[in-house]
Design a protein around this motif. Structure first.
Motif, PDB file in Angstrom:
ATOM      1  N   GLN A 129       0.432  -0.098  -6.398  1.00 17.73           N
ATOM      2  CA  GLN A 129       0.067  -1.006  -5.313  1.00 17.73           C
ATOM      3  C   GLN A 129       1.307  -1.623  -4.681  1.00 17.73           C
ATOM      4  O   GLN A 129       1.464  -1.633  -3.453  1.00 17.73           O
ATOM      5  CB  GLN A 129      -0.848  -2.103  -5.852  1.00 17.73           C
ATOM      6  CG  GLN A 129      -1.274  -3.119  -4.802  1.00 17.73           C
ATOM      7  CD  GLN A 129      -2.128  -4.231  -5.398  1.00 17.73           C
ATOM      8  OE1 GLN A 129      -2.086  -4.484  -6.600  1.00 17.73           O
ATOM      9  NE2 GLN A 129      -2.908  -4.896  -4.565  1.00 17.73           N
ATOM     10  N   ASN A 130       2.209  -2.133  -5.501  1.00 19.77           N
ATOM     11  CA  ASN A 130       3.420  -2.781  -4.990  1.00 19.77           C
ATOM     12  C   ASN A 130       4.357  -1.795  -4.317  1.00 19.77           C
ATOM     13  O   ASN A 130       4.979  -2.107  -3.294  1.00 19.77           O
ATOM     14  CB  ASN A 130       4.146  -3.500  -6.130  1.00 19.77           C
ATOM     15  CG  ASN A 130       3.372  -4.690  -6.660  1.00 19.77           C
ATOM     16  OD1 ASN A 130       2.507  -5.232  -5.972  1.00 19.77           O
ATOM     17  ND2 ASN A 130       3.661  -5.100  -7.873  1.00 19.77           N
ATOM     18  N   ALA A 131       4.467  -0.596  -4.886  1.00 19.90           N
ATOM     19  CA  ALA A 131       5.373   0.402  -4.322  1.00 19.90           C
ATOM     20  C   ALA A 131       4.925   0.827  -2.927  1.00 19.90           C
ATOM     21  O   ALA A 131       5.728   0.874  -1.990  1.00 19.90           O
ATOM     22  CB  ALA A 131       5.450   1.618  -5.246  1.00 19.90           C
ATOM     23  N   ILE A 132       3.637   1.118  -2.770  1.00 20.83           N
ATOM     24  CA  ILE A 132       3.138   1.579  -1.476  1.00 20.83           C
ATOM     25  C   ILE A 132       3.041   0.430  -0.484  1.00 20.83           C
ATOM     26  O   ILE A 132       3.303   0.601   0.714  1.00 20.83           O
ATOM     27  CB  ILE A 132       1.776   2.287  -1.661  1.00 20.83           C
ATOM     28  CG1 ILE A 132       1.984   3.572  -2.468  1.00 20.83           C
ATOM     29  CG2 ILE A 132       1.127   2.601  -0.314  1.00 20.83           C
ATOM     30  CD1 ILE A 132       0.735   4.384  -2.698  1.00 20.83           C
ATOM     31  N   ALA A 133       2.702  -0.761  -0.964  1.00 23.13           N
ATOM     32  CA  ALA A 133       2.643  -1.925  -0.068  1.00 23.13           C
ATOM     33  C   ALA A 133       4.001  -2.206   0.543  1.00 23.13           C
ATOM     34  O   ALA A 133       4.105  -2.773   1.636  1.00 23.13           O
ATOM     35  CB  ALA A 133       2.148  -3.153  -0.829  1.00 23.13           C
ATOM     36  N   GLY A 134       5.066  -1.805  -0.148  1.00 19.71           N
ATOM     37  CA  GLY A 134       6.413  -2.041   0.353  1.00 19.71           C
ATOM     38  C   GLY A 134       6.674  -1.425   1.711  1.00 19.71           C
ATOM     39  O   GLY A 134       7.495  -1.940   2.480  1.00 19.71           O
ATOM     40  N   PHE A 135       5.982  -0.329   2.036  1.00 18.71           N
ATOM     41  CA  PHE A 135       6.180   0.313   3.334  1.00 18.71           C
ATOM     42  C   PHE A 135       5.850  -0.648   4.475  1.00 18.71           C
ATOM     43  O   PHE A 135       6.548  -0.698   5.483  1.00 18.71           O
ATOM     44  CB  PHE A 135       5.302   1.570   3.436  1.00 18.71           C
ATOM     45  CG  PHE A 135       5.853   2.749   2.711  1.00 18.71           C
ATOM     46  CD1 PHE A 135       6.715   3.634   3.346  1.00 18.71           C
ATOM     47  CD2 PHE A 135       5.530   2.981   1.393  1.00 18.71           C
ATOM     48  CE1 PHE A 135       7.233   4.721   2.662  1.00 18.71           C
ATOM     49  CE2 PHE A 135       6.041   4.063   0.710  1.00 18.71           C
ATOM     50  CZ  PHE A 135       6.898   4.944   1.345  1.00 18.71           C
ATOM     51  N   ALA A 136       4.762  -1.391   4.324  1.00 21.88           N
ATOM     52  CA  ALA A 136       4.377  -2.336   5.364  1.00 21.88           C
ATOM     53  C   ALA A 136       5.030  -3.693   5.162  1.00 21.88           C
ATOM     54  O   ALA A 136       5.382  -4.377   6.119  1.00 21.88           O
ATOM     55  CB  ALA A 136       2.855  -2.481   5.403  1.00 21.88           C
ATOM     56  N   ASP A 137       5.196  -4.092   3.906  1.00 20.20           N
ATOM     57  CA  ASP A 137       5.790  -5.395   3.621  1.00 20.20           C
ATOM     58  C   ASP A 137       7.209  -5.505   4.172  1.00 20.20           C
ATOM     59  O   ASP A 137       7.626  -6.568   4.636  1.00 20.20           O
ATOM     60  CB  ASP A 137       5.807  -5.660   2.110  1.00 20.20           C
ATOM     61  CG  ASP A 137       4.432  -6.037   1.583  1.00 20.20           C
ATOM     62  OD1 ASP A 137       3.588  -6.455   2.393  1.00 20.20           O
ATOM     63  OD2 ASP A 137       4.200  -5.907   0.368  1.00 20.20           O
TER      64      ASP A 137
END
Length: 508
Positions: A273-281
């Motif tokens: 979750q955190n790794a993929i959210a990083g793209f938008a974050d």
């Protein structure tokens, strides 16, 4: 949005993406090695024990938000004298908070560890050591917050990209030492992780001290500066407490009802979750200072335009990355972990769906924070989010599966996001809820439906394997890209994009 601000956001976003690609790649590799080296049970112990400390760090979340907001606001007003006072006051408050967290961690936290967590007796000694290491790491992170907030406020995102190279090297070294180390693997991993945290924190501290005049180590008890920050963080405290309950509280519930094996699955889901959210974050980290600075300078029209565009494109960017993983998560997990913990697949899918709901309304929350009015958003959203825990407990007590808390989380998150729209409209009447729903939510939903058709047809028509993964991924990227270009991007943006590309081609 002015050209200079657009270029700054674009540059900072690219730098943050560079940082993210490096850290995500190493994180995925190291997670696999750590899981296999520690074993599923010890990995679950590390996740739940570290979660106890993270549970008490919600105090830091409130103060870090206040520090970032006030530093960025003063930069927007270009008041250097107040900027110096804000940093000194923030540093003083964080030092006090570090002491409070230490006391809470060594009393309430220890009680939870010894009496409430379900951990095998032969692993309790290692769990106690890891717990103490986690407390130290938490304190280091708290003291580091003012310097990190200054870097973001000044929009010096390049430092994150450069330091990431160092961090990647250190994390790879940790994995190597973990593999060859002739010592308790769980304790060794905790020690090495703490050392990396301290080194990276020192690098950021030294950079801030040398490059920003306000980042000087001094104790300040300026009530004029501290009281607004404490008031802001005080109201934000309830909201952060609720978020903590929603996250770490569920983790403890899963441990209580199902043991450390399910905690391992939850830990894997959190990492994905955190790794993929990083793209938008990363995009939103670059946008957030501009939102606060526009509000500080009174440019509400530009602020709203930035809210709409950032909300729309951050969602689409995350959807572009998430869709293939949501559909092909079982294949990816088998390829990545080999030994996939029970429930890890469905946990990951629900966590990625949670990301998509959250990201679309993130800039709305940033804008409310920019106003400095935290009372309403914290009370309403906090109450909504904290209900995840009692509802989840009741469902698990009735015999529901471990996925129940994840579903409740998504449902209540959606209600909270809708509440944020109303709150922002109350604080900034120029903000139009109907326009947001039309230009952001509806457009995003239309793109999701249209761009999902072809990849899903391919998914259900082919056998599982690397070829299907590649075709589904390629088709989804093309479908989302085309839909975004013709639906999400207006005529002016399309013309500007074409003109930019033609100029680049002609120059070459």
């Amino acid at each position: 949005m002015t050209d200079s601000n657009s270029k700054r956001i674009a540059k900072n976003t690219l730098l943050l993406y560079f940082r993210m690609f490096i850290t995500m790649g190493v994180s995925l590799y190291t997670s696999r090695v750590v899981l296999n080296t520690l074993g599923i049970s010890d990995y679950g112990v590390y996740n739940v024990v570290g979660g106890v400390v993270a549970m008490f760090s919600f105090l830091n979340g409130s103060l870090s938000g206040a520090t970032s907001r006030f530093l960025t606001f003063e930069l927007g007003t270009q008041n250097k004298e107040r900027l110096n006072k804000v940093f000194s006051s923030a540093l003083t408050v964080h030092l006090g908070l570090a002491i409070i967290i230490l006391v809470i961690g060594e009393t309430i936290g220890l009680w939870l560890l010894e009496n409430k967590l379900v951990i095998a007796e032969n692993r309790m000694f290692a769990a106690r050591i890891v717990y103490q290491l986690s407390i130290i790491s938490c304190i280091v992170a708290i003291i580091h917050v003012p310097s990190s907030a200054a870097i973001i406020a000044h929009e010096r995102m390049n430092i994150y990209a450069y330091v990431s190279i160092v961090e990647v090297g250190l994390k790879l070294l940790v994995v190597f030492l973990l593999l060859i180390g002739n010592f308790d693997k769980l304790i060794l991993y905790g020690v090495l992780t703490l050392i990396v945290t301290i080194i990276i924190t020192l690098i950021y501290q030294i950079y801030s001290y040398r490059n920003f005049s306000e980042c000087k180590f001094r104790i300040s008890l300026d009530k004029e500066m501290m009281m607004p920050m404490l008031s802001y963080s005080g109201w934000d405290l309830y909201g952060n407490l609720s978020v903590m309950v929603r996250g770490q509280g569920i983790n403890i519930l899963l441990n209580t009802f199902f043991g450390t094996i399910i905690n391992a699955a939850s830990g894997i889901a959190t990492q994905v979750q955190n790794a993929i959210a990083g793209f938008a974050d990363n995009f939103l980290v670059a946008v957030r200072p501009q939102i606060v600075k526009n509000y500080a300078s009174g440019n509400i029209v530009e602020m709203q335009r930035l809210i709409f565009n950032a909300s729309k494109f951050s969602f689409l960017l995350l959807f572009l990355i998430s869709f293939t993983f949501i559909v092909e998560i079982e294949f990816v997990m088998k390829l990545w972990l080999v030994k996939v913990p029970l429930y890890a697949i469905i946990f990951c899918q629900l966590s990625l769906l949670n990301n998509l709901v959250s990201i679309m309304f993130r800039t709305v929350m940033f804008s409310i924070h920019a106003t400095g009015k935290m009372k309403r958003i914290s009370f309403i959203n906090g109450t909504i989010y904290i209900m995840v825990l009692p509802i989840s407990y009741g469902l698990l007590k009735l015999g529901f599966s471990p996925i129940a808390p994840f579903l409740i989380n998504i449902f209540l998150l959606t209600i909270g996001c809708a509440s944020n729209l109303i709150t922002l409209n109350l604080y900034i009447p120029e903000f139009s809820i109907s326009e947001f729903l039309k230009k952001v939510v509806m457009i995003n939903l239309i793109i999701v439906v249209l761009s999902s058709i072809m990849p899903l047809i391919i998914y259900y028509s082919m056998e599982e394997g690397f070829l299907r993964f590649l075709i589904v991924g390629f088709t989804s990227v093309v479908s989302i890209g085309i839909a975004t270009y013709y639906i999400a991007i207006d005529n002016d943006m399309r013309k500007a994009s074409k003109s930019y590309l033609l100029n680049k081609i002609s120059l070459k």
